[in-house]
Structures are given as structure tokens and as C-alpha cells.
Design a protein around this motif. Structure first.
Motif, short mmCIF file in Angstrom:
data_model
loop_
_atom_site.label_atom_id
_atom_site.label_comp_id
_atom_site.label_asym_id
_atom_site.label_seq_id
_atom_site.Cartn_x
_atom_site.Cartn_y
_atom_site.Cartn_z
N VAL A 1 1.40 -3.04 6.88
CA VAL A 1 1.69 -2.34 5.76
C VAL A 1 2.44 -1.26 6.12
CG1 VAL A 1 0.53 -0.86 3.81
CG2 VAL A 1 -0.70 -2.82 4.74
N VAL A 2 3.50 -1.03 5.34
CA VAL A 2 4.29 0.12 5.54
C VAL A 2 3.82 1.27 4.31
CG1 VAL A 2 6.79 1.10 5.38
CG2 VAL A 2 6.35 -1.12 6.31
N VAL A 3 3.11 2.10 5.11
CA VAL A 3 2.70 3.19 4.13
C VAL A 3 3.71 4.48 4.03
CG1 VAL A 3 0.83 4.99 4.11
CG2 VAL A 3 0.38 2.79 5.12
N THR B 1 -4.07 7.43 6.58
CA THR B 1 -4.29 6.00 6.30
C THR B 1 -3.96 5.15 7.14
OG1 THR B 1 -3.76 6.96 3.73
CG2 THR B 1 -3.47 4.38 4.24
N VAL B 2 -3.13 5.32 7.75
CA VAL B 2 -2.40 4.17 8.92
C VAL B 2 -3.55 4.28 10.05
CG1 VAL B 2 -1.01 3.88 10.99
CG2 VAL B 2 0.04 4.38 8.58
N ARG B 3 -4.13 5.39 10.31
CA ARG B 3 -5.41 5.13 11.37
C ARG B 3 -6.44 4.65 10.75
NH1 ARG B 3 -3.30 10.64 12.62
NH2 ARG B 3 -4.87 11.46 11.10
N THR C 1 -2.68 -3.56 10.95
CA THR C 1 -1.45 -3.15 11.32
C THR C 1 -0.85 -2.33 10.13
OG1 THR C 1 -0.91 -5.26 12.70
CG2 THR C 1 0.65 -4.02 12.09
N ALA C 2 -0.33 -1.10 10.62
CA ALA C 2 0.49 -0.27 9.49
C ALA C 2 1.26 0.74 10.27
CB ALA C 2 -0.57 0.40 8.65
N VAL C 3 2.05 1.17 9.64
CA VAL C 3 3.09 2.20 10.19
C VAL C 3 3.48 3.13 8.98
CG1 VAL C 3 5.21 0.88 9.72
CG2 VAL C 3 5.07 2.84 11.31
#
Length: 246
Positions: free
Chosen positions: A32-34, A46-48, A56-58
């Protein structure tokens, strides 16, 4: 579409519905790209949360009203994760103007809301579609509103901008078929931070709805994911409002 191992961009992904759908997509296996414009701390939180659950997110900053920033965001998503498969066009703004106060609706209000709520969604869809076409598949979900159906809401320009989002959805569904599916989820009242200070009004509204409850951000997130997963669905505006428009 099977969400697992797909790359999803969620605009306005750090708060409210955007946060809920970012987390739900990650639970279903998406990278996910936030996206955020100003709410950096919320996006990083949200990423944490996603990373803490093994996902997996950034977080990526971009003002969706600025096409160059949108293109840079989509380019980063593609380079970092290898593809762009899902776009959740969630970022929106409003101004609170009484519906019958036409004199307070100025050019600035029209321009600001249309730039973000309509043109911003178009910029994101166009940039994401260019990447989706490379693998000949993709899904775009635009966040509409029952305001765009009923004509009422936080302001006249907001209601009209959301009606335009519904029209944009149908036009994009035609323009991008058959490789890319495009639909819209149109929530009614949702229990987010925007009700802060108006909790009594929210409770009164809840009591008037068929289901006697206001939708949660998670309710909307689940529907958005269902739309992504349904391969036979495109060009639709789906209302999730606890019976508010009945």
C-alpha cells in the motif's frame, strides 16, 4: 482481482476512510502506498500500523490537485513495487456552507473543490491507468458521496463535485474498458473525525436511519475491497449509507 501481492495507491490514506481502506487492503495482502498532502504524521502512523501487522506500506506526499506531484507519486509506486494495480481515489475536501446560502458560494469555493474532488481524481486515474495498461489490468475506485445523489450535504459546491465524481466514474469505466475497471462507492454519513464537536447531531441522525447506526470507516473500507475483488463490476455507483437515502 485477487488483492494479494498487488500494489494499491490510496489517496488521503492517512485518516478516516483512507486509513481504514489502507489497513484493510494490507490485511488482504496488498502493498500500500499511503498518500497524503499535509497529514504526514497520520500517514506515517497508518504505515506503522500496517507494518506492525506484517504488511508492506510506504507514505508518499502528493497534492492530488497538482498533476506533476500525482505523476511523481505513481512513478514512485511503480518503481518501488513494480506495478500499480489498484487506485483508491479517496482524497476529497469540503467547505461548510448552508445549502440555501447561495451568496456565500464564491469562485474560490467552486475552484478549490473541483480542483481536488474532480480534477484531482482524474489526474490520479490517468496516471495510474498508464501503469495499469502495462499489465492489461487494474481497478480504480472513486469515493463519491450520497451528497452527489441527493443534492444535499456540507455545501452546494461539494454536492455538485460529488455528482461530477459519479459522472467521472462512468466515463472512465467506458474509456478504460475492458482492461481497467472503474466504479464508485458513495457513503452516507460516516463516523470520522469530521463529526468532532457534533456528536449529539451524529447520534440524532443515527436514530433516524433504517439501521439506527452511522457507518464506520471500516464499513466503507470493506465495500471498497469488495468492489476491487469483483471482476464483473464496473461503471457502478454503490451506496453505503445505513438506509439514509431511503
Amino acid at each position: 482481482m485477487n488483492i494479494q501481492h498487488k500494489t494499491a495507491i490510496v489517496t488521503g490514506g492517512g485518516t478516516g476512510i483512507g486509513k481504514a481502506v489502507s489497513i484493510e487492503l494490507a490485511k488482504r495482502g496488498a502493498r500500500v502506498v499511503v498518500n497524503y498532502s499535509r497529514s504526514r504524521e497520520d500517514a506515517e502512523e497508518t504505515v506503522r500500523t500496517i507494518q506492525g501487522g506484517g504488511g508492506t506500506a510506504v507514505a508518499v506526499q502528493a497534492n492530488v490537485a497538482k498533476e506533476a506531484e500525482v505523476q511523481a507519486m505513481v512513478g514512485r509506486a511503480a518503481s518501488e513495487f513494480g506495478s500499480v494495480d489498484i487506485l483508491i481515489n479517496n482524497a476529497s475536501i469540503t467547505r461548510y456552507i448552508a445549502m440555501n446560502d447561495l451568496d456565500s458560494v464564491n469562485d474560490e469555493a467552486w475552484d478549490e473543490l473541483y480542483q481536488v474532488n474532480v480534477k484531482g481524481m482524474f489526474y490520479c486515474a490517468r496516471a495510474a491507468a498508464a501503469e495499469m495498461k502495462k499489465q492489461k489490468q487494474g481497478v480504480i475506485v472513486n469515493l463519491g458521496s450520497i451528497a452527489g445523489i441527493t443534492g444535499s450535504g456540507s455545501s452546494l459546491p461539494y454536492a455538485v463535485s460529488k455528482a461530477a465524481v459519479h459522472g467521472l466514474t462512468r466515463s472512465l469505466a467506458r474509456a478504460l474498458a475492458p482492461e481497467i475497471r472503474v466504479s464508485s462507492v458513495a457513503p452516507g454519513a460516516v463516523a470520522t473525525r469530521w463529526w468532532a464537536g457534533r456528536e449529539q447531531q451524529m447520534e440524532q441522525l443515527a436514530g433516524s436511519l433504517l439501521l439506527n447506526r452511522i457507518s464506520s470507516s471500516e464499513d466503507i473500507a470493506h465495500m471498497i475491497c469488495a468492489v476491487v475483488e469483483q471482476d464483473s463490476l464496473t461503471g457502478q455507483v454503490i451506496t453505503v449509507d445505513a438506509g439514509q437515502t431511503m
